[in-house]
Design a protein around this motif. Structure first.
Motif, PDB file in Angstrom:
ATOM      1  N   ASP A 116       0.852  -1.186  -0.084  1.00 16.40           N
ATOM      2  CA  ASP A 116       0.187  -0.077  -0.042  1.00 16.40           C
ATOM      3  C   ASP A 116       0.499   1.446  -0.169  1.00 16.40           C
ATOM      4  N   TRP A 117       0.607   2.623  -0.864  1.00 17.15           N
ATOM      5  CA  TRP A 117       1.558   3.384  -0.999  1.00 17.15           C
ATOM      6  C   TRP A 117       0.755   4.506   0.316  1.00 17.15           C
ATOM      7  N   PRO A 118       1.642   4.916   0.952  1.00 14.93           N
ATOM      8  CA  PRO A 118       1.446   6.147   2.020  1.00 14.93           C
ATOM      9  C   PRO A 118       0.229   7.310   1.555  1.00 14.93           C
ATOM     10  N   LEU A 119      -0.390   7.243   2.719  1.00 15.85           N
ATOM     11  CA  LEU A 119      -1.407   8.407   1.841  1.00 15.85           C
ATOM     12  C   LEU A 119      -1.377   9.278   3.248  1.00 15.85           C
ATOM     13  N   LEU A 120      -1.250  10.523   2.275  1.00 16.98           N
ATOM     14  CA  LEU A 120      -1.407  11.908   3.954  1.00 16.98           C
ATOM     15  C   LEU A 120      -2.489  11.244   4.269  1.00 16.98           C
ATOM     16  N   SER A 121      -3.089  12.143   5.746  1.00 15.83           N
ATOM     17  CA  SER A 121      -3.604  12.244   6.285  1.00 15.83           C
ATOM     18  C   SER A 121      -4.572  13.286   6.735  1.00 15.83           C
ATOM     19  N   PHE A 122      -5.011  13.977   5.325  1.00 18.33           N
ATOM     20  CA  PHE A 122      -5.580  15.598   5.724  1.00 18.33           C
ATOM     21  C   PHE A 122      -7.378  15.405   4.675  1.00 18.33           C
ATOM     22  N   SER A 123      -7.895  16.212   5.139  1.00 18.36           N
ATOM     23  CA  SER A 123      -8.902  16.430   4.916  1.00 18.36           C
ATOM     24  C   SER A 123      -9.862  17.569   4.317  1.00 18.36           C
TER      25      SER A 123
END
Length: 181
Positions: A116-123
């Protein structure tokens, strides 16, 4: 290296366009659409990395001189077209990645089932998602038109102008058999 990156991107972008169109217009089942969506996302990350490599390569290597038969106007249009193509190669993966991050951890960005490619945590919020979605979709249509124009110009060089532009960037086939004496 320039040709390799160019033609790798060309093949990958052709696949992205086909996947994008099939996801939105081919009437796929939910399972088929999900699989196409996952491949589209993983390929988008891959092409984003290749685009960054292209930019780094280009920064270290001079552009070829315009062909002597080209007017200043045509050479300028070619430079502008290439700048727009490079911009699309960077901006589309970024907007797609933004959408993947906005989807959150409930929908991981799987790299072809390997990791899994890392995802940034933002909304970005609902409005942000609408803007990212519109930018990605409309950007893809504009980018597809730019690619079509680029391909048409390349074919004009090969078929009408008979200059060496096609020889400089056209696909090369190193495994072609050569006659021996």
């Amino acid at each position: 290296m320039t040709r390799f990156l160019h033609w790798s991107m060309a093949l990958g972008l052709g696949a992205q366009i086909a996947l994008g169109l099939s996801m939105t217009h081919a009437g796929l089942t939910d399972t088929q659409a999900y699989r196409a969506f996952q491949v589209h996302r993983a390929l988008g990350v891959t092409l984003g990395i290749l685009a960054m490599l292209r930019v780094l390569w280009r920064l270290g290597h001079r552009l070829p001189y315009p062909h002597r038969s080209q007017s200043r106007l045509v050479a300028g249009l070619a430079r502008g077209g290439h700048a727009l193509l490079y911009s699309g190669q960077i901006l589309l993966p970024l907007t797609g990645y933004g959408l993947a991050c906005a989807a959150g951890p409930d929908m991981p960005l799987s790299m072809f089932g390997l990791f899994d490619w890392p995802l940034l945590s933002f909304s970005p919020g609902e409005t942000g998602v609408i803007i990212l979605t519109a930018a990605h979709r409309w950007g893809a249509w504009v980018f597809a038109l730019l690619i079509a124009g680029h391909a048409a110009a390349a074919l004009c060089h090969a078929a009408l102008a008979h200059d060496d532009v096609w020889k400089r960037m056209g696909p090369s086939f190193p495994c072609r058999s050569r006659s021996r004496r």
